[in-house]
Design an enzyme around this catalytic site. Structure first.
Site, PDB file in Angstrom:
ATOM      1  N   LYS A   1       1.658   4.119 -11.478  1.00 22.03           N
ATOM      2  CA  LYS A   1       0.138   3.376 -11.002  1.00 22.03           C
ATOM      3  C   LYS A   1      -0.314   2.327 -12.003  1.00 22.03           C
ATOM      4  CE  LYS A   1      -0.281   4.004  -6.597  1.00 22.03           C
ATOM      5  NZ  LYS A   1      -0.161   3.638  -5.328  1.00 22.03           N
TER       6      LYS A   1
ATOM      7  N   TYR B   1       3.184   9.756 -10.788  1.00 21.30           N
ATOM      8  CA  TYR B   1       2.243   9.204  -9.832  1.00 21.30           C
ATOM      9  C   TYR B   1       1.711   8.184 -11.055  1.00 21.30           C
ATOM     10  CZ  TYR B   1      -1.483   8.282  -7.042  1.00 21.30           C
ATOM     11  OH  TYR B   1      -2.624   8.099  -6.013  1.00 21.30           O
TER      12      TYR B   1
ATOM     13  N   ASN C   1       0.466  -1.298   0.435  1.00 23.12           N
ATOM     14  CA  ASN C   1      -0.573  -0.097   0.215  1.00 23.12           C
ATOM     15  C   ASN C   1       0.606   1.272  -0.336  1.00 23.12           C
ATOM     16  OD1 ASN C   1      -2.858   1.869   0.533  1.00 23.12           O
ATOM     17  ND2 ASN C   1      -0.826   2.552   2.078  1.00 23.12           N
TER      18      ASN C   1
HETATM   19  P1  NAD Z   1      -0.919   8.876   3.483  1.00 19.49           P
HETATM   20  O1  NAD Z   1       0.209   9.893   2.889  1.00 19.49           O
HETATM   21  O2  NAD Z   1      -1.475   8.631   4.166  1.00 19.49           O
HETATM   22  O3  NAD Z   1       0.041   7.434   3.816  1.00 19.49           O
HETATM   23  C1  NAD Z   1       0.407   6.302   2.989  1.00 19.49           C
HETATM   24  C2  NAD Z   1       1.917   5.933   4.257  1.00 19.49           C
HETATM   25  O4  NAD Z   1       3.107   5.528   3.518  1.00 19.49           O
HETATM   26  C3  NAD Z   1       2.538   7.195   5.257  1.00 19.49           C
HETATM   27  O5  NAD Z   1       2.243   6.851   6.594  1.00 19.49           O
HETATM   28  C4  NAD Z   1       4.077   7.004   4.493  1.00 19.49           C
HETATM   29  O6  NAD Z   1       4.367   7.345   6.049  1.00 19.49           O
HETATM   30  C5  NAD Z   1       4.002   5.661   4.103  1.00 19.49           C
HETATM   31  N1  NAD Z   1       5.605   5.313   3.615  1.00 19.49           N
HETATM   32  C6  NAD Z   1       5.429   6.147   2.669  1.00 19.49           C
HETATM   33  N2  NAD Z   1       6.958   6.135   1.849  1.00 19.49           N
HETATM   34  C7  NAD Z   1       6.823   5.138   2.156  1.00 19.49           C
HETATM   35  C8  NAD Z   1       8.424   4.099   1.727  1.00 19.49           C
HETATM   36  N3  NAD Z   1       9.016   4.303   1.683  1.00 19.49           N
HETATM   37  N4  NAD Z   1       8.205   2.749   2.648  1.00 19.49           N
HETATM   38  C9  NAD Z   1       7.186   2.654   3.908  1.00 19.49           C
HETATM   39  N5  NAD Z   1       6.511   3.194   3.941  1.00 19.49           N
HETATM   40  C10 NAD Z   1       6.333   4.884   3.068  1.00 19.49           C
HETATM   41  O7  NAD Z   1      -1.508   8.187   1.835  1.00 19.49           O
HETATM   42  P2  NAD Z   1      -2.724   7.441   1.404  1.00 19.49           P
HETATM   43  O8  NAD Z   1      -3.769   8.174   0.690  1.00 19.49           O
HETATM   44  O9  NAD Z   1      -3.128   6.221   2.515  1.00 19.49           O
HETATM   45  O10 NAD Z   1      -2.608   5.814   0.442  1.00 19.49           O
HETATM   46  C11 NAD Z   1      -2.052   5.467   0.600  1.00 19.49           C
HETATM   47  C12 NAD Z   1      -2.245   4.381  -1.577  1.00 19.49           C
HETATM   48  O11 NAD Z   1      -2.932   4.397  -1.671  1.00 19.49           O
HETATM   49  C13 NAD Z   1      -1.442   5.299  -1.620  1.00 19.49           C
HETATM   50  O12 NAD Z   1      -0.107   3.716  -2.632  1.00 19.49           O
HETATM   51  C14 NAD Z   1      -2.046   5.988  -2.649  1.00 19.49           C
HETATM   52  O13 NAD Z   1      -1.216   6.258  -3.729  1.00 19.49           O
HETATM   53  C15 NAD Z   1      -2.926   5.178  -2.726  1.00 19.49           C
HETATM   54  N6  NAD Z   1      -4.276   6.288  -3.304  1.00 19.49           N
HETATM   55  C16 NAD Z   1      -4.463   7.034  -2.430  1.00 19.49           C
HETATM   56  C17 NAD Z   1      -5.578   7.384  -3.102  1.00 19.49           C
HETATM   57  C18 NAD Z   1      -6.222   8.555  -1.777  1.00 19.49           C
HETATM   58  O14 NAD Z   1      -6.932   9.325  -1.910  1.00 19.49           O
HETATM   59  N7  NAD Z   1      -5.808   8.661  -0.421  1.00 19.49           N
HETATM   60  C19 NAD Z   1      -6.023   7.236  -4.090  1.00 19.49           C
HETATM   61  C20 NAD Z   1      -5.527   6.151  -4.690  1.00 19.49           C
HETATM   62  C21 NAD Z   1      -4.530   6.105  -4.023  1.00 19.49           C
END
Ligand code: NAD
Length: 249
Positions: A161, A157, A91
């Site tokens: 994806k 990004y 994730n």
């Molecule tokens: P977020 O930034 O709230 O949380 C991401 C977490 O990943 C953080 O705790 C961060 O410390 C950790 N992280 C970052 N780099 C890292 C690394 N190198 N190694 C280990 N951990 C790491 O993000 P989110 O919104 O919860 O997103 C989670 C996933 O969902 C991502 O892959 C994101 O692309 C995807 N996503 C999110 C959304 C959205 O609207 N929030 C939409 C589509 C996809």
């Protein structure tokens, strides 16, 4: 409550906050022992602590998924701490800097690819081996609606994806007959620190959805738990889009 993951071990990356945190909680609530992995170790500690306080079993682990050695170590830790690995959720992801491609830095491109794409490759490389050792299980990779659509001024990004979805599909073919199902969940706009930091205007994002609101992290977690569970036993190399209807129009 269904306890689909009783006696099973799961690992979730990027579980120190946002969507990953919700996934870790849902898996633990369904009986899994969860390794809560995040590059921000203190955040992983807080999440693992909260799961334990609620009667679940979890341990925090600090790891950077963009480093192969870190990914190998996190899988080893799951096996050492809980005796096995059955499920993994890749994730962890970052958005990178907004801007036109000609102004994008090579460093930012590499950082986004290193975490969002390489991190999923490194993660699965070691997870598949460990899950194979216990005779099978499942993996879910978190992609995005931007695995399908273009996103203005967020090129790395979007590219990362699209690639995660392709990687998920090819690995799914390789491992299905070995008892490991690999699938993806593609979130639309979900309220997390990631979107709060970059969006500025959550109301206009909510307006893009058919349902006229942003999603909650738990709404992604439920799709992930389903795909990992025995209820999804014939689902291989698929994707669940959880986007409130953004992609319908
Ligand atoms: P977020 O930034 O709230 O949380 C991401 C977490 O990943 C953080 O705790 C961060 O410390 C950790 N992280 C970052 N780099 C890292 C690394 N190198 N190694 C280990 N951990 C790491 O993000 P989110 O919104 O919860 O997103 C989670 C996933 O969902 C991502 O892959 C994101 O692309 C995807 N996503 C999110 C959304 C959205 O609207 N929030 C939409 C589509 C996809």
């Amino acid at each position: 409550m269904k306890r689909d993951f009783e006696g099973k071990v799961a690992l979730v990356t990027g579980a120190g906050g946002g969507i990953g945190e919700a996934i870790a909680h849902d898996l633990a609530a369904n009986g899994a022992k969860v390794l809560v992995v995040d590059v921000q170790g203190e955040m992983a500690e807080i999440v693992a602590g909260a799961i334990c306080e609620q009667g679940g079993v979890a341990q925090a682990y600090q790891a950077d998924v963009s480093l192969p050695a870190s990914c190998e170590a996190m899988v080893k830790m799951a096996e050492e701490a809980f005796g096995a690995l059955h499920y993994a959720v890749n994730n962890a992801g970052i958005s990178g800097a907004f801007g036109p491609l000609q102004d994008a830095s090579v460093e930012d491109w590499r950082r986004v690819m290193g975490i969002n794409l390489d991190g999923v490759f490194y993660g699965m490389k070691y997870q598949l081996e460990a899950i194979g050792r216990v005779g099978g299980g499942a993996i879910v990779n978190i992609a995005s609606i931007y695995a399908h659509l273009g996103l203005n001024r967020l090129d790395a990004y979007t590219a990362s994806k699209h690639a995660v979805l392709g990687l998920t599909r090819s690995v799914a073919i390789e491992y299905a007959a070995r008892g490991i199902r690999v699938n993806a969940v593609s979130p639309g706009p979900i309220l997390t620190p990631l979107t709060r930091a970059h969006a500025g205007a959550t109301d206009s994002i909510a307006a893009m959805t058919a349902i006229k609101r942003m999603g909650e992290p738990v709404e992604i977690a439920k799709a992930v738990s389903f795909l990992l569970s025995p209820d999804a036993s014939f689902i291989v190399g698929s994707e669940i889009v959880v986007d409130g209807g953004v992609m319908l129009s």
